[in-house]
Design a protein around this motif. Structure first.
Motif, PDB file in Angstrom:
ATOM      1  N   LEU A  36      28.409  13.307  68.840  1.00 12.07           N
ATOM      2  CA  LEU A  36      27.949  12.900  67.515  1.00 12.07           C
ATOM      3  C   LEU A  36      28.957  13.405  66.492  1.00 12.07           C
ATOM      4  N   VAL A  37      29.637  12.465  65.815  1.00 15.14           N
ATOM      5  CA  VAL A  37      30.735  12.865  64.931  1.00 15.14           C
ATOM      6  C   VAL A  37      30.452  12.650  63.447  1.00 15.14           C
ATOM      7  N   ALA A  38      29.444  11.821  63.104  1.00 14.88           N
ATOM      8  CA  ALA A  38      29.201  11.551  61.685  1.00 14.88           C
ATOM      9  C   ALA A  38      27.754  11.130  61.464  1.00 14.88           C
ATOM     10  N   VAL A  39      27.215  11.503  60.288  1.00 13.85           N
ATOM     11  CA  VAL A  39      25.850  11.134  59.930  1.00 13.85           C
ATOM     12  C   VAL A  39      25.831  10.608  58.495  1.00 13.85           C
ATOM     13  N   THR A  61      27.101   9.240  52.367  1.00 15.35           N
ATOM     14  CA  THR A  61      25.917   8.712  51.669  1.00 15.35           C
ATOM     15  C   THR A  61      26.000   7.191  51.571  1.00 15.35           C
ATOM     16  N   ASP A  62      27.007   6.612  52.186  1.00 12.72           N
ATOM     17  CA  ASP A  62      27.232   5.171  52.171  1.00 12.72           C
ATOM     18  C   ASP A  62      27.328   4.677  53.620  1.00 12.72           C
ATOM     19  N   ALA A  63      26.418   3.767  54.012  1.00 12.65           N
ATOM     20  CA  ALA A  63      26.369   3.291  55.397  1.00 12.65           C
ATOM     21  C   ALA A  63      27.658   2.580  55.803  1.00 12.65           C
ATOM     22  N   GLU A  64      28.217   1.783  54.890  1.00 16.32           N
ATOM     23  CA  GLU A  64      29.415   1.014  55.217  1.00 16.32           C
ATOM     24  C   GLU A  64      30.596   1.926  55.521  1.00 16.32           C
ATOM     25  N   LYS A  65      30.689   3.051  54.829  1.00 18.71           N
ATOM     26  CA  LYS A  65      31.784   3.991  55.080  1.00 18.71           C
ATOM     27  C   LYS A  65      31.666   4.615  56.468  1.00 18.71           C
ATOM     28  N   LEU A  66      30.441   4.916  56.868  1.00 14.49           N
ATOM     29  CA  LEU A  66      30.246   5.449  58.221  1.00 14.49           C
ATOM     30  C   LEU A  66      30.606   4.392  59.260  1.00 14.49           C
ATOM     31  N   ILE A  67      30.129   3.164  59.058  1.00 16.54           N
ATOM     32  CA  ILE A  67      30.412   2.077  60.003  1.00 16.54           C
ATOM     33  C   ILE A  67      31.908   1.875  60.187  1.00 16.54           C
ATOM     34  N   ASN A  68      32.652   1.965  59.103  1.00 14.58           N
ATOM     35  CA  ASN A  68      34.084   1.695  59.142  1.00 14.58           C
ATOM     36  C   ASN A  68      34.942   2.919  59.466  1.00 14.58           C
ATOM     37  N   ASP A  69      34.316   4.057  59.682  1.00 16.68           N
ATOM     38  CA  ASP A  69      35.055   5.252  60.069  1.00 16.68           C
ATOM     39  C   ASP A  69      35.698   5.000  61.439  1.00 16.68           C
ATOM     40  N   PRO A  70      37.028   5.059  61.544  1.00 15.96           N
ATOM     41  CA  PRO A  70      37.695   4.761  62.815  1.00 15.96           C
ATOM     42  C   PRO A  70      37.358   5.735  63.936  1.00 15.96           C
ATOM     43  N   GLU A  71      36.869   6.918  63.558  1.00 13.99           N
ATOM     44  CA  GLU A  71      36.497   7.895  64.580  1.00 13.99           C
ATOM     45  C   GLU A  71      35.152   7.560  65.212  1.00 13.99           C
ATOM     46  N   VAL A  72      34.320   6.803  64.505  1.00 10.91           N
ATOM     47  CA  VAL A  72      33.011   6.375  65.003  1.00 10.91           C
ATOM     48  C   VAL A  72      33.188   5.087  65.805  1.00 10.91           C
ATOM     49  N   ASN A  73      32.744   5.085  67.059  1.00  3.58           N
ATOM     50  CA  ASN A  73      32.843   3.852  67.849  1.00  3.58           C
ATOM     51  C   ASN A  73      31.497   3.368  68.397  1.00  3.58           C
ATOM     52  N   ALA A  74      30.399   3.999  67.973  1.00  3.04           N
ATOM     53  CA  ALA A  74      29.051   3.537  68.308  1.00  3.04           C
ATOM     54  C   ALA A  74      28.121   3.965  67.182  1.00  3.04           C
ATOM     55  N   GLU A  86      19.453  -5.807  58.064  1.00  2.98           N
ATOM     56  CA  GLU A  86      20.601  -5.759  57.149  1.00  2.98           C
ATOM     57  C   GLU A  86      21.695  -4.846  57.685  1.00  2.98           C
ATOM     58  N   LEU A  87      21.303  -3.665  58.157  1.00  4.42           N
ATOM     59  CA  LEU A  87      22.290  -2.709  58.656  1.00  4.42           C
ATOM     60  C   LEU A  87      22.929  -3.187  59.960  1.00  4.42           C
ATOM     61  N   THR A  88      22.144  -3.849  60.793  1.00  2.00           N
ATOM     62  CA  THR A  88      22.692  -4.383  62.041  1.00  2.00           C
ATOM     63  C   THR A  88      23.725  -5.458  61.756  1.00  2.00           C
ATOM     64  N   LYS A  89      23.429  -6.320  60.790  1.00  2.00           N
ATOM     65  CA  LYS A  89      24.386  -7.371  60.411  1.00  2.00           C
ATOM     66  C   LYS A  89      25.685  -6.754  59.884  1.00  2.00           C
ATOM     67  N   LEU A  90      25.554  -5.680  59.124  1.00  2.00           N
ATOM     68  CA  LEU A  90      26.727  -4.996  58.582  1.00  2.00           C
ATOM     69  C   LEU A  90      27.530  -4.323  59.694  1.00  2.00           C
ATOM     70  N   ALA A  91      26.800  -3.639  60.593  1.00  2.00           N
ATOM     71  CA  ALA A  91      27.466  -2.899  61.665  1.00  2.00           C
ATOM     72  C   ALA A  91      28.074  -3.829  62.711  1.00  2.00           C
ATOM     73  N   ALA A  92      27.438  -4.959  62.953  1.00  2.00           N
ATOM     74  CA  ALA A  92      27.914  -5.873  63.995  1.00  2.00           C
ATOM     75  C   ALA A  92      29.324  -6.377  63.706  1.00  2.00           C
ATOM     76  N   LYS A  93      29.649  -6.524  62.445  1.00  2.00           N
ATOM     77  CA  LYS A  93      30.972  -7.042  62.073  1.00  2.00           C
ATOM     78  C   LYS A  93      32.104  -6.112  62.504  1.00  2.00           C
ATOM     79  N   SER A  94      31.750  -4.870  62.797  1.00  2.00           N
ATOM     80  CA  SER A  94      32.752  -3.913  63.278  1.00  2.00           C
ATOM     81  C   SER A  94      33.010  -4.087  64.766  1.00  2.00           C
ATOM     82  N   GLY A  95      32.100  -4.811  65.449  1.00  2.00           N
ATOM     83  CA  GLY A  95      32.223  -4.994  66.888  1.00  2.00           C
ATOM     84  C   GLY A  95      31.801  -3.782  67.694  1.00  2.00           C
TER      85      GLY A  95
END
Length: 330
Positions: A36-39, A61-74, A86-95
């Motif tokens: 677990l690397v980020a919350v 404090t921003d979901a999009e920043k966590l999603i796009n963090d290159p260290e986070v892969n799940a 809404e969050l799933t749609k946002l996160a899915a675009k990261s693959g």
């Protein structure tokens, strides 16, 4: 994510509330090839406190920043149901693989939308129906498949809970009884586990109907539900859920009846169940449950992401639970 036994699943969590204190998040640091690397949480004070207490290196404090963090892969979406879609749609675009708390969404339509966008971006989707991985339910499934209780005849779910003063006093803050946030009331919160478990143990439910009402009038959501459901196998089940009984009437009991016996268990109790057969009479089974109750399922998800196993709780299976709930209530 490429299938590789050498890679590490590096989790980022959106919404570190109560479920992340013991039930789920700590398991991510106890598993091999998992960290677990980020919350993330909207409240800076609360997310900083969580990160400090659990020794998590990054917080947002921003979901999009966590999603796009290159260290986070799940990504683990651990919020109440309202923002799941809404969050799933946002996160899915990261693959990146996505793990969503249950129930999967407020409506079956939201589930469909979540599955479609994850398919589009090839983002694996898992849902936190962790009872599929608990040892006593795995054993029950094994006994059923071995024919220990014969051909399955019928199943009945009986869940009654008292209306405690804390619920009445804090209705405005209790998202579980706010349909706008939860999709329904405690029926959606608790029966979702039970209907998913039925899917796991007995196969797909292909038809369902029922009645629901707000009997006590203490909050907006339904508090009494009666339902009937039919499995693809032809087995018919029934259920009765009431969340406003007295303390003495509390019960959590599911009975699966077969031609040679039956199995009785609690959905939300200890890791134990009762087996009754015509040949051997009564047998009691008891298993230790993990301290972090989602541990076994998260282990399955990590191994699935790394190409070592097959997923046991996916967006597809979880959406079926939402479909049944909706058919019974609406």
């Amino acid at each position: 994510m490429n299938k590789s036994s050498e890679r590490e699943v590096r989790w980022g969590i959106i919404g570190v509330g109560n479920v992340c204190e013991v039930k789920s998040a700590p398991a991510m640091n106890l598993l091999e090839n998992s960290k677990l690397v980020a919350v993330m949480r909207r409240s800076e004070e609360k997310v900083r406190d969580y990160a400090k207490r659990h020794q998590i290196p990054k917080w947002y404090t921003d979901a999009e920043k966590l999603i796009n963090d290159p260290e986070v892969n799940a990504i683990y979406i651990a919020t109440p149901p309202k923002p799941h879609a809404e969050l799933t749609k946002l996160a899915a675009k990261s693959g990146k693989p996505i793990y969503v708390e249950k129930p999967m969404a407020r409506t079956f339509q939201e589930c469909i939308e979540m599955m479609e966008i994850c398919k589009t971006y090839k983002s694996p989707l898992f849902v936190a129906y962790y009872r599929r991985a608990l040892p006593h339910f795995v054993k029950i499934k094994e006994l059923i498949e071995k024919g220990v209780i014969g051909e399955i005849r019928t199943v009945h779910i009986d869940l009654k809970q008292e209306l405690v003063s804390d619920i009445i006093a804090n209705v405005s803050e209790n998202w579980r009884v706010n349909p706008e946030i939860a999709g329904g009331g405690y029926f959606y919160d608790l029966a979702s586990h039970q209907m998913d478990l039925m899917d796991f143990l007995l196969g797909r439910i292909v038809d369902a109907n029922g009645f629901s009402t707000n009997q006590a009038g203490k909050y907006e959501a339904e508090d009494l539900v009666a339902g009937i459901f039919k499995f693809q196998s032809g087995v018919i089940g029934t259920g009765n859920w009431c969340f406003t009984t007295g303390k003495c009437a509390k019960i959590d009991q599911t009975i699966i009846y077969g031609s040679k016996g039956y199995i009785k268990f609690e959905t939300f109790g200890k890791g134990e169940f009762e087996l009754f057969t015509d040949e051997q009479g009564h047998q009691h089974f008891e298993f230790d449950l993990p301290k972090h109750i989602q541990f076994n399922l998260i282990e399955n998800i990590v191994n699935t992401i790394l190409g070592k196993s097959e997923a046991i709780s996916t967006g597809e299976s979880a959406a079926r639970a939402n479909w049944v709930l909706e058919k019974i209530v609406k």
